[in-house]
Design an enzyme around this catalytic site. Structure first.
Site, PDB file in Angstrom:
ATOM      1  N   SER A 182      13.922 -28.365 -24.152  1.00  0.00           N
ATOM      2  CA  SER A 182      15.283 -29.348 -23.598  1.00  0.00           C
ATOM      3  C   SER A 182      13.961 -30.953 -24.176  1.00  0.00           C
ATOM      4  O   SER A 182      15.093 -31.619 -24.204  1.00  0.00           O
ATOM      5  CB  SER A 182      15.650 -28.954 -21.795  1.00  0.00           C
ATOM      6  OG  SER A 182      16.166 -27.954 -21.437  1.00  0.00           O
ATOM      7  N   PRO A 214      16.447 -21.036 -23.162  1.00  0.00           N
ATOM      8  CA  PRO A 214      15.075 -22.619 -22.353  1.00  0.00           C
ATOM      9  C   PRO A 214      16.011 -23.395 -22.902  1.00  0.00           C
ATOM     10  O   PRO A 214      16.071 -23.604 -22.013  1.00  0.00           O
ATOM     11  CB  PRO A 214      13.995 -21.914 -23.718  1.00  0.00           C
ATOM     12  CG  PRO A 214      14.071 -20.712 -24.296  1.00  0.00           C
ATOM     13  CD  PRO A 214      15.744 -20.488 -23.644  1.00  0.00           C
ATOM     14  N   GLY A 263       8.126 -24.179 -21.023  1.00  0.00           N
ATOM     15  CA  GLY A 263       9.209 -23.462 -21.248  1.00  0.00           C
ATOM     16  C   GLY A 263      10.491 -23.621 -21.361  1.00  0.00           C
ATOM     17  O   GLY A 263      11.136 -24.132 -22.721  1.00  0.00           O
ATOM     18  N   CYS A 264      11.094 -24.414 -20.539  1.00  0.00           N
ATOM     19  CA  CYS A 264      12.687 -24.659 -20.408  1.00  0.00           C
ATOM     20  C   CYS A 264      12.201 -26.215 -20.304  1.00  0.00           C
ATOM     21  O   CYS A 264      13.703 -26.851 -21.338  1.00  0.00           O
ATOM     22  CB  CYS A 264      13.616 -24.681 -19.630  1.00  0.00           C
ATOM     23  SG  CYS A 264      13.735 -22.642 -19.342  1.00  0.00           S
ATOM     24  N   VAL A 265      11.087 -27.132 -19.952  1.00  0.00           N
ATOM     25  CA  VAL A 265      11.042 -28.482 -20.455  1.00  0.00           C
ATOM     26  C   VAL A 265      11.193 -28.998 -21.426  1.00  0.00           C
ATOM     27  O   VAL A 265      11.397 -29.984 -22.310  1.00  0.00           O
ATOM     28  CB  VAL A 265      10.338 -28.257 -19.209  1.00  0.00           C
ATOM     29  CG1 VAL A 265      10.295 -30.527 -19.317  1.00  0.00           C
ATOM     30  CG2 VAL A 265      10.791 -28.581 -17.551  1.00  0.00           C
TER      31      VAL A 265
END
Length: 213
Positions: free
Chosen positions: A154, A120, A149-151
């Site tokens: 990160s 992710p 998720g990935c935001v």
């Protein structure tokens, strides 16, 4: 209840870190899979991409580095580990599939950094943190998919690596407004400043003019 929750959080989590001096813009996983109605990942997040593209143009005009991330797996997902095992729709990101390509309208430029990842976070298992540090970057502006998720992953890693972290609400999207709003709320409380597209464009305009926030 919502009002009470907001007031409760303000007692402890109302702090703002502000923009940095040398930012980088990151566009996270704007892949065709999220725009293909036949894909399980279809999210109808056209507005998020349009916003990110406007910010991208402003970043280039201001001389701010731009990073594009992509999720990519070998056939069968052998390099995807437990993430690929758990999240079945990740087969859309097997290299060579149309759904794995960048979304229509997002064509990488020669002066943009492309980060390929299997998990992710844009930082986990990649060279992104060291690349930004080597370039003297002190802050990261995040846009992308999906917010929950990935935001979010990160965002947490960006902060953990010591970067001032900005999340642009208008330029992020999810498959449902509930996880989108909940994760923006939580990131703003603990890990980043969540701002509008207008805020970021004004900041980038100041950088273009030679000012520093």
């Amino acid at each position: 209840m919502t009002s009470d929750l907001s007031e409760n959080y303000k007692k402890a989590y109302s702090n703002r870190v502000g923009f940095g001096q040398r930012p980088a813009l990151v566009l996270i996983d704007f892949a065709h899979a999220y725009y293909d109605p036949e894909s399980e990942l279809y999210a109808g997040v056209d507005a998020a991409l349009a916003s990110a593209l406007r910010i991208r143009e402003a970043a280039h005009a201001a001389g701010v580095p731009v990073v594009l991330t992509e999720v990519t797996y070998q056939e069968g997902g052998i390099n995807g580990g437990r993430f690929f095992e758990k999240a079945k729709p990740l087969h859309n990101f097997i290299k060579g599939r149309k759904t794995a390509a960048f979304a229509e309208g997002l064509v990488p430029r020669n002066d943009e950094i492309i980060v390929s990842k299997q998990y992710p976070s844009a930082f986990f298992g990649t060279s992104l943190a060291s690349t930004l540090t080597a370039g003297g970057i002190d802050s990261v502006i995040l846009t992308g998919l999906t917010t929950s998720g990935c935001v979010r992953a990160s965002c947490v890693d960006s902060m953990s690596h010591g970067f001032r972290t900005i999340v642009v609400a208008d330029a992020c999207g999810d498959r449902h407004p509930a996880p989108h709003e909940a994760n923006l709320f939580d990131m703003n409380a603990k890990y980043a400043d969540v701002v509008s597209e207008a805020d970021v464009l004004a900041y980038l305009s100041r950088l273009k003019g030679g000012a520093r926030a």
